[in-house]
Enzyme design. Structure first.
Site, mmCIF file in Angstrom:
data_model
loop_
_atom_site.group_PDB
_atom_site.id
_atom_site.type_symbol
_atom_site.label_atom_id
_atom_site.label_comp_id
_atom_site.label_asym_id
_atom_site.label_seq_id
_atom_site.Cartn_x
_atom_site.Cartn_y
_atom_site.Cartn_z
ATOM 1 C CD1 TRP A 1 -2.058 -2.136 0.115
ATOM 2 C CD2 TRP A 1 -2.974 -1.148 2.128
ATOM 3 N NE1 TRP A 1 -3.216 -3.089 0.711
ATOM 4 C CE2 TRP A 1 -3.967 -2.382 1.642
ATOM 5 C CE3 TRP A 1 -3.610 -0.411 3.255
ATOM 6 C CZ2 TRP A 1 -4.828 -3.073 2.506
ATOM 7 C CZ3 TRP A 1 -4.458 -0.947 4.112
ATOM 8 C CH2 TRP A 1 -5.168 -2.191 3.699
ATOM 9 C CG HIS B 1 9.849 -0.899 -2.739
ATOM 10 N ND1 HIS B 1 9.934 0.319 -3.432
ATOM 11 C CD2 HIS B 1 8.786 -1.603 -3.283
ATOM 12 C CE1 HIS B 1 9.008 0.409 -4.102
ATOM 13 N NE2 HIS B 1 8.305 -0.934 -4.107
ATOM 14 C CD GLU C 1 8.157 3.355 -4.291
ATOM 15 O OE1 GLU C 1 7.440 3.073 -3.421
ATOM 16 O OE2 GLU C 1 7.680 2.996 -5.441
ATOM 17 C CD GLU D 1 8.504 -4.366 -6.615
ATOM 18 O OE1 GLU D 1 7.147 -4.516 -6.787
ATOM 19 O OE2 GLU D 1 9.092 -3.627 -5.826
ATOM 20 N N GLY E 1 4.820 1.567 -11.003
ATOM 21 C CA GLY E 1 4.166 2.852 -11.174
ATOM 22 C C GLY E 1 4.003 3.411 -12.459
ATOM 23 C CB SER F 1 2.945 -1.707 -14.352
ATOM 24 O OG SER F 1 3.367 -0.405 -14.097
ATOM 25 N N GLY G 1 1.654 -2.803 -6.375
ATOM 26 C CA GLY G 1 1.508 -1.471 -5.722
ATOM 27 C C GLY G 1 0.382 -0.764 -5.668
ATOM 28 N N GLY G 2 0.240 0.023 -6.783
ATOM 29 C CA GLY G 2 -1.164 0.842 -7.192
ATOM 30 C C GLY G 2 -2.515 0.092 -7.204
HETATM 31 P P1 PGA Z 1 3.067 -0.694 -8.963
HETATM 32 O O1 PGA Z 1 4.132 -1.013 -7.737
HETATM 33 O O2 PGA Z 1 2.421 -1.908 -8.817
HETATM 34 O O3 PGA Z 1 2.296 0.622 -8.569
HETATM 35 O O4 PGA Z 1 3.835 -0.649 -10.019
HETATM 36 C C1 PGA Z 1 4.731 -2.154 -7.459
HETATM 37 C C2 PGA Z 1 5.575 -1.818 -6.197
HETATM 38 O O5 PGA Z 1 6.059 -0.831 -6.103
HETATM 39 O O6 PGA Z 1 5.761 -2.988 -5.522
#
Ligand code: PGA
Length: 245
Positions: free
Chosen positions: A7, A91, A93, A161, A167, A203, A224-225
């Site tokens: 999330w 992750h 990020e 990933e 995203g 994605s 994610g999203g």
């Molecule tokens: P996303 O993110 O599905 O929005 O691309 C995946 C993630 O960051 O784990």
């Protein structure tokens, strides 16, 4: 099959409760385990809302130490105490925005295991590395640095990933995902790990879940999203259950 919903930094208690109610109200899916990773503020509550359901609970990060003077941080032991069974570590990020290194990620993976949680270690190449044809080398280096020595932890999940797919609505081709998962499996075997749950993330949506989850070597998805919408997340999990059947 395992579908994990990340999330990220989204939602307040009421949003989380509503989403969890929708997920736990759905008919049980055999062969597909759903896990959600809400923000840390919601984990204890979420554990209560999930009680009696088959949906698992994960944290999005942890500190490597058990306790101490680390203002703002949360330890793996605290996350286990809050009800988490899994902890996402490394992750992209956090690697990109917070400068986490492979060594940091490995320390966090060990911390997750120390607390009785399974680490979900994320790896992935940037767009430039992908364009330069360096994906395999980059991932191998990340695995060497981030994955604890074999035998030092009980269980491990790896999530591939591609940073450029997160995203963005972009994904590698199914051939590419298949080839990369095969290469990751081989590298993990060389590091002493066999039969690791290997998730694809970046994605993943209801529209592409079936073709990705059906690939040999893909044992689930990190979403994610699309995990913020109960119907989308459930549709991805149903695709996983169909393939697992
Ligand atoms: P996303 O993110 O599905 O929005 O691309 C995946 C993630 O960051 O784990």
């Amino acid at each position: 099959m395992m579908i994990v919903g990340n999330w990220k930094m989204n939602g307040q208690q009421a949003d989380g409760q509503q989403l969890i109610e929708a997920l736990t109200a759905a008919p049980a899916m055999s062969g597909c385990e759903m896990v959600i990773a809400p923000p840390a503020t919601m984990l204890s509550q979420a554990a209560g809302w999930l009680q009696g359901s088959a949906v698992g609970l994960a944290a999005q990060d942890c500190h490597a130490e058990s306790s101490g003077a680390f203002t703002g941080s949360v330890s793996s032991e605290m996350l286990r105490d809050a009800g988490c069974e899994h902890i996402i570590v490394g992750h992209s990020e956090r690697r990109t925005l917070l400068g986490e290194t492979d060594a940091d990620v490995q320390a966090k993976a060990l911390a997750a295991d120390r607390a009785g949680c399974t680490p979900i270690i994320c790896i992935g190449e940037t767009e430039q590395q992908y364009r330069d044809g360096d994906t395999k080398t980059v991932l191998e280096t990340q695995l060497e640095g981030s994955v604890p020595k074999s035998g030092s932890i009980r269980s491990l999940i790896v999530a591939y990933e591609p940073v450029w797919a997160i995203g963005t609505g972009l994904t590698p081709s199914t051939d590419e995902i298949h080839a990369v998962h095969k290469a990751i499996g081989e590298k993990l075997a060389a590091l002493g790990y066999a039969d690791i749950t290997l998730l694809y993330g970046g994605s993943v949506k209801p529209a592409n879940a079936s073709e990705i989850l059906a690939l040999d070597g893909v044992s689930g998805a990190l979403v994610g999203g699309a995990s913020l919408d109960a119907e989308s997340f459930l549709a991805i999990a149903r695709a996983g259950a169909r393939i697992a059947a």
